[in-house]
Design a protein around this motif. Sequence first.
Motif, short mmCIF file in Angstrom:
data_model
loop_
_atom_site.label_atom_id
_atom_site.label_comp_id
_atom_site.label_asym_id
_atom_site.label_seq_id
_atom_site.Cartn_x
_atom_site.Cartn_y
_atom_site.Cartn_z
N LEU A 1 0.84 -1.20 0.00
CA LEU A 1 0.00 0.00 0.00
C LEU A 1 0.88 1.25 0.00
CD1 LEU A 1 -2.70 -1.06 2.63
CD2 LEU A 1 -3.02 -0.87 0.15
N ARG A 2 0.39 2.31 -0.66
CA ARG A 2 1.13 3.55 -0.73
C ARG A 2 0.25 4.72 -0.28
NH1 ARG A 2 4.34 0.49 -0.38
NH2 ARG A 2 6.01 -0.16 -1.81
N CYS A 3 0.91 5.75 0.24
CA CYS A 3 0.18 6.92 0.74
C CYS A 3 -0.80 7.42 -0.32
CB CYS A 3 1.15 8.03 1.11
SG CYS A 3 1.98 7.80 2.69
N GLY A 4 -2.02 7.67 0.14
CA GLY A 4 -3.05 8.18 -0.77
C GLY A 4 -3.95 7.11 -1.33
N ASP A 5 -3.54 5.84 -1.30
CA ASP A 5 -4.42 4.77 -1.78
C ASP A 5 -5.72 4.79 -0.99
OD1 ASP A 5 -2.58 3.88 -3.62
OD2 ASP A 5 -1.90 2.16 -2.44
N LEU A 6 -6.84 4.64 -1.70
CA LEU A 6 -8.15 4.59 -1.04
C LEU A 6 -8.52 3.14 -0.77
CD1 LEU A 6 -10.17 7.31 -3.01
CD2 LEU A 6 -9.17 7.45 -0.71
N VAL A 7 -8.54 2.78 0.51
CA VAL A 7 -8.73 1.40 0.94
C VAL A 7 -10.15 1.19 1.44
CG1 VAL A 7 -8.00 -0.32 2.65
CG2 VAL A 7 -6.30 1.08 1.48
N VAL A 8 -10.74 0.06 1.06
CA VAL A 8 -12.09 -0.29 1.50
C VAL A 8 -12.06 -0.70 2.97
CG1 VAL A 8 -14.00 -1.92 1.19
CG2 VAL A 8 -12.80 -0.99 -0.81
N LEU A 9 -13.01 -0.17 3.73
CA LEU A 9 -13.16 -0.51 5.14
C LEU A 9 -14.37 -1.41 5.33
CD1 LEU A 9 -12.63 3.02 6.77
CD2 LEU A 9 -10.88 1.34 6.09
N GLY A 10 -14.39 -2.16 6.44
CA GLY A 10 -15.56 -2.97 6.76
C GLY A 10 -15.21 -4.42 7.03
N ARG A 11 -15.75 -4.94 8.11
CA ARG A 11 -15.47 -6.33 8.48
C ARG A 11 -16.68 -7.23 8.24
NH1 ARG A 11 -10.53 -6.22 11.51
NH2 ARG A 11 -9.33 -4.70 10.33
N SER A 12 -17.83 -6.68 7.84
CA SER A 12 -18.99 -7.50 7.50
C SER A 12 -18.89 -7.92 6.05
CB SER A 12 -20.30 -6.72 7.72
OG SER A 12 -20.43 -6.34 9.08
N GLU A 13 -19.41 -9.10 5.73
CA GLU A 13 -19.30 -9.65 4.38
C GLU A 13 -20.65 -9.90 3.73
OE1 GLU A 13 -16.93 -13.13 5.06
OE2 GLU A 13 -15.07 -11.99 5.31
N ASP A 14 -21.72 -9.40 4.33
CA ASP A 14 -23.08 -9.66 3.85
C ASP A 14 -23.67 -8.51 3.07
OD1 ASP A 14 -23.39 -7.82 5.89
OD2 ASP A 14 -24.74 -9.06 7.09
N GLY A 15 -22.87 -7.51 2.75
CA GLY A 15 -23.36 -6.35 2.00
C GLY A 15 -23.74 -5.18 2.87
N SER A 16 -23.89 -5.37 4.17
CA SER A 16 -24.37 -4.30 5.05
C SER A 16 -23.40 -3.14 5.15
CB SER A 16 -24.67 -4.86 6.44
OG SER A 16 -23.50 -5.41 7.03
N GLU A 17 -22.13 -3.38 4.82
CA GLU A 17 -21.14 -2.30 4.80
C GLU A 17 -20.61 -2.05 3.39
OE1 GLU A 17 -18.52 -1.94 8.55
OE2 GLU A 17 -18.77 -4.10 8.29
N GLY A 18 -21.39 -2.49 2.41
CA GLY A 18 -20.99 -2.26 1.03
C GLY A 18 -19.97 -3.26 0.52
N VAL A 19 -19.79 -4.37 1.24
CA VAL A 19 -18.88 -5.45 0.82
C VAL A 19 -19.66 -6.76 0.86
CG1 VAL A 19 -16.75 -6.71 1.29
CG2 VAL A 19 -16.86 -4.24 1.73
N TYR A 20 -19.63 -7.51 -0.24
CA TYR A 20 -20.35 -8.79 -0.28
C TYR A 20 -19.42 -9.89 -0.77
CZ TYR A 20 -23.85 -12.36 -1.20
OH TYR A 20 -24.56 -13.51 -1.18
N VAL A 21 -19.24 -10.92 0.05
CA VAL A 21 -18.42 -12.07 -0.30
C VAL A 21 -19.33 -13.16 -0.84
CG1 VAL A 21 -16.80 -13.81 0.55
CG2 VAL A 21 -16.71 -11.48 1.45
N HIS A 22 -19.10 -13.54 -2.09
CA HIS A 22 -20.00 -14.48 -2.80
C HIS A 22 -19.34 -15.86 -2.81
CE1 HIS A 22 -23.34 -15.57 -5.20
NE2 HIS A 22 -22.72 -15.59 -6.37
N ALA A 23 -19.61 -16.64 -1.76
CA ALA A 23 -18.91 -17.91 -1.56
C ALA A 23 -19.49 -19.06 -2.36
CB ALA A 23 -18.91 -18.27 -0.07
N HIS A 24 -20.68 -18.92 -2.93
CA HIS A 24 -21.34 -20.05 -3.59
C HIS A 24 -21.69 -19.74 -5.04
CE1 HIS A 24 -21.56 -21.98 0.32
NE2 HIS A 24 -22.09 -20.87 0.81
N GLY A 25 -20.87 -18.94 -5.69
CA GLY A 25 -21.18 -18.53 -7.04
C GLY A 25 -21.16 -19.65 -8.07
N PHE A 26 -20.40 -20.72 -7.79
CA PHE A 26 -20.31 -21.83 -8.75
C PHE A 26 -21.18 -23.02 -8.35
CE2 PHE A 26 -16.24 -19.58 -9.24
CZ PHE A 26 -16.33 -19.28 -10.59
N ASP A 27 -21.95 -22.89 -7.27
CA ASP A 27 -22.85 -23.97 -6.87
C ASP A 27 -23.98 -24.10 -7.88
OD1 ASP A 27 -21.26 -24.20 -4.69
OD2 ASP A 27 -22.72 -23.48 -3.23
N ASP A 28 -24.46 -25.32 -8.07
CA ASP A 28 -25.61 -25.56 -8.94
C ASP A 28 -26.88 -25.38 -8.12
OD1 ASP A 28 -27.58 -26.42 -10.63
OD2 ASP A 28 -26.69 -28.39 -11.05
#
Length: 369
Positions: free
Chosen positions: A86-113
């Motif tokens: 990381l370098r000074c000025g980089d805009l880093v995403v914040l948030g420890r939730s992964e369900d979308g409630s903080e604007g971050v969504y982890v899609h763990a089952h995208g390849f499931d049938d």
Amino acid sequence: MLTLPAYHAPDFSREPLASAPDARLAAVERDGVAPEGFHSTSMYPEYVRVGGRWLLARRSRMDASVVVAPGPAGELELRVVENRNLRCGDLVVLGRSEDGSEGVYVHAHGFDDPGAPEGADKFAFRQGRSRETAFASDYDRLYDLLRHEREHGRVVWVMGPAFAFDADARHAMQLMVEGGYVDGVMAGNALATHDLEAATLHTALGQDIYTQRAQPGGHYNHLDVINRVRRAGSIEAFVREEGIEDGIVASCVRRGVPMVLAGSIRDDGPLPDVIGDAYEAQGAMRAMLEGATTVICLATMLHTIATGNMTPSYAVTDDGTVRPVYFYAVDVSEFVVNKLRDRGSLSAVPIIANVQDFITIVARGLGLA
């Protein structure tokens, strides 16, 4: 013919994702130090809401930060960056939730049938991966996968030195390279050293690679080879000057297959192409893995675990299609192959086998030997 599983993207028009906020961003204030509350990535596809749009990082890895930055055409994109980079000025995403409630969504089952029936049995024998597991179907699927990847993907092999100690294994891996099934090799000093020793002296660590008999003064052999390669200036120069035509390294040189050789504290020499700085080596490995669609790790515990941490479970192709990245871990040790078993989705396939046997079986299965 192999048919890759379809990727099912999240439905962002449905709640709670439809009303999710944009992700919070914070600027890096000191090189190599992430802002407090930074979001750390996984191996799964992860979406970040920026300016009212959900964006997917094209390249990812575990345990890194997400930087929002302008892309080549000026549009915002996500870059997955190790915190040390990381370098000074980089805009880093914040948030420890992964369900979308903080604007971050982890899609763990995208390849499931979504239409696959659930198994009725809650108990079944032999669901783990052990020496008793039958791997015949895994080999058949691997043959289909490699044939598909030769035309449509990119296969990276992560190799321990065991290949160089056996004449048949060296020959089988050479056939894999020449057959177009190898797009990159990651290894250490030992694999390249002993493969070149075998090519020039027919020994590895002073033992004949076919009979395994120790040769007189053989303990000097690998040191002499290292010295000769260093005198030549590079592995490629040595291979060409010596006219070497057999073995893994020589076939990679002739076909232009890139190799990343990451050094260790115990290395002899090492060979001039070996990267001695651990973080420089990590960066070179990460670069080789970008665009990889299948990764096969064989008989090298530390390289396997490191590669697993750097390899996402998905890849985004040039046309924007999201496809799985297949990850194989092959070793005689159950611990090693099961270490990465929980990587998720389709990506991790453990096979317990002597890798010398494994590669000769694969070469025969592909009709190369």
